[in-house]
Design a protein around this motif. Structure first.
Motif, PDB file in Angstrom:
ATOM      1  N   UNK A  14       0.855  -1.171   0.000  1.00  0.00           N
ATOM      2  CA  UNK A  14       0.000   0.000   0.000  1.00  0.00           C
ATOM      3  C   UNK A  14       0.892   1.222   0.000  1.00  0.00           C
ATOM      4  N   UNK A  15       0.625   2.137  -0.897  1.00  0.00           N
ATOM      5  CA  UNK A  15       1.426   3.346  -1.001  1.00  0.00           C
ATOM      6  C   UNK A  15       0.928   4.360   0.013  1.00  0.00           C
ATOM      7  N   UNK A  16       1.855   5.063   0.624  1.00  0.00           N
ATOM      8  CA  UNK A  16       1.509   6.128   1.555  1.00  0.00           C
ATOM      9  C   UNK A  16       1.405   7.417   0.753  1.00  0.00           C
ATOM     10  N   UNK A  17       0.259   8.072   0.826  1.00  0.00           N
ATOM     11  CA  UNK A  17       0.070   9.264   0.011  1.00  0.00           C
ATOM     12  C   UNK A  17       0.848  10.425   0.588  1.00  0.00           C
ATOM     13  N   UNK A  37       6.580  30.851   4.519  1.00  0.00           N
ATOM     14  CA  UNK A  37       5.779  29.693   4.124  1.00  0.00           C
ATOM     15  C   UNK A  37       6.446  28.448   4.688  1.00  0.00           C
ATOM     16  N   UNK A  38       5.744  27.710   5.540  1.00  0.00           N
ATOM     17  CA  UNK A  38       6.250  26.439   6.070  1.00  0.00           C
ATOM     18  C   UNK A  38       5.501  25.324   5.349  1.00  0.00           C
ATOM     19  N   UNK A  39       6.235  24.490   4.681  1.00  0.00           N
ATOM     20  CA  UNK A  39       5.633  23.454   3.845  1.00  0.00           C
ATOM     21  C   UNK A  39       6.206  22.092   4.218  1.00  0.00           C
ATOM     22  N   UNK A  40       5.529  21.333   5.108  1.00  0.00           N
ATOM     23  CA  UNK A  40       6.004  19.965   5.404  1.00  0.00           C
ATOM     24  C   UNK A  40       5.857  19.088   4.155  1.00  0.00           C
ATOM     25  N   UNK A  41       6.882  18.336   3.857  1.00  0.00           N
ATOM     26  CA  UNK A  41       6.868  17.469   2.678  1.00  0.00           C
ATOM     27  C   UNK A  41       7.108  16.033   3.125  1.00  0.00           C
ATOM     28  N   UNK A  42       6.234  15.118   2.730  1.00  0.00           N
ATOM     29  CA  UNK A  42       6.421  13.693   3.010  1.00  0.00           C
ATOM     30  C   UNK A  42       6.394  12.928   1.701  1.00  0.00           C
ATOM     31  N   UNK A  43       6.960  11.734   1.716  1.00  0.00           N
ATOM     32  CA  UNK A  43       7.015  10.928   0.491  1.00  0.00           C
ATOM     33  C   UNK A  43       7.042   9.457   0.859  1.00  0.00           C
ATOM     34  N   UNK A  44       6.949   8.619  -0.114  1.00  0.00           N
ATOM     35  CA  UNK A  44       7.014   7.178   0.114  1.00  0.00           C
ATOM     36  C   UNK A  44       7.697   6.513  -1.064  1.00  0.00           C
ATOM     37  N   UNK A  45       8.178   5.313  -0.834  1.00  0.00           N
ATOM     38  CA  UNK A  45       8.740   4.474  -1.898  1.00  0.00           C
ATOM     39  C   UNK A  45       7.867   3.235  -1.990  1.00  0.00           C
ATOM     40  N   UNK A  46       7.304   2.994  -3.144  1.00  0.00           N
ATOM     41  CA  UNK A  46       6.435   1.833  -3.323  1.00  0.00           C
ATOM     42  C   UNK A  46       7.225   0.540  -3.189  1.00  0.00           C
ATOM     43  N   UNK A  47       6.589  -0.457  -2.597  1.00  0.00           N
ATOM     44  CA  UNK A  47       7.221  -1.761  -2.485  1.00  0.00           C
ATOM     45  C   UNK A  47       7.346  -2.413  -3.844  1.00  0.00           C
ATOM     46  N   UNK A  48       8.463  -3.086  -4.043  1.00  0.00           N
ATOM     47  CA  UNK A  48       8.682  -3.816  -5.296  1.00  0.00           C
ATOM     48  C   UNK A  48       9.390  -5.123  -4.970  1.00  0.00           C
TER      49      UNK A  48
END
Length: 199
Positions: A14-17, A37-48
């Motif tokens: 499951x990908x984390x949005x 401007x404070x901009x929190x940025x999150x990311x994910x790496x899809x499982x493979x």
């Protein structure tokens, strides 16, 4: 006397949005002209997870004269960026001839299946089971019985990024016992090796 091997790689994740939020502060009519401007940025790496090379392990294997015994090692290379489980299913639960044997002869030979998987941080795991324990109807406990899921199958608690040394091995000692095998060139089984993320 052939043994065919079908390979399927399954990986569910499951990908984390990604989320973003902003906070603004502005000063008007005062000492400075500023906007923060404070901009929190999150990311994910899809499982493979899959096999690193097409056709690996071999899809068709001829083990020769099964009455004489055999041992065939089929190397494969994983490309998995998370821990994984590996499991095997056997269609026939043995190498079987399609014909009904005459009285006093047998037409099937159980054999051993071993899976050895190597991770990228020095972890390796192995398990062996008889083909008869890898059918959907088998009642014998076996760590390799498939299909693989997050809780079923041999667990490799490591990533495996194209590490050498993983293999599937098929083996049997010379046939012995009171019931000799019927002559046939069509002894066969079909194996499916599945992969799944580990919990």
């Amino acid at each position: 006397m052939r043994k065919s091997l079908a390979i399927t790689a399954l990986f569910l994740a499951s990908a984390v949005s990604a989320t973003a939020g902003a906070q603004e502060t502005a000063v008007y009519g005062g000492a400075r002209d500023q906007l923060t401007l404070i901009l929190p940025v999150t990311a994910s790496v899809s499982g493979h997870c899959g096999f690193a090379n097409a056709g690996s392990p071999a899809a068709d294997v001829d083990v020769g004269d099964i009455a004489a015994g055999f041992s065939h090692t089929l190397p494969f290379t994983l490309s998995c960026n998370s821990p994984v489980r590996l499991a095997v299913q056997s269609r026939n639960g043995a190498l079987r001839a399609p014909d009904v044997p005459p009285a006093g002869y047998g037409a099937s030979l159980d054999y051993m299946i071993t899976v050895h998987a190597v991770g990228s941080r020095g972890v390796s795991v192995s398990a062996s089971c008889a083909a008869s324990a890898l059918t959907s109807a088998a009642t014998t406990a076996c760590a390799l019985r498939g299909p693989a899921s997050s809780t079923q199958g041999l667990s490799l608690p490591d990533i495996s990024l194209k590490e050498p040394g993983s293999y599937l091995q098929l083996s049997a000692p010379p046939a012995s016992g009171p019931t000799p095998l019927m002559a046939s060139s069509d002894y066969a089984d079909s194996l499916v090796l599945t992969l799944s993320p580990s919990s």
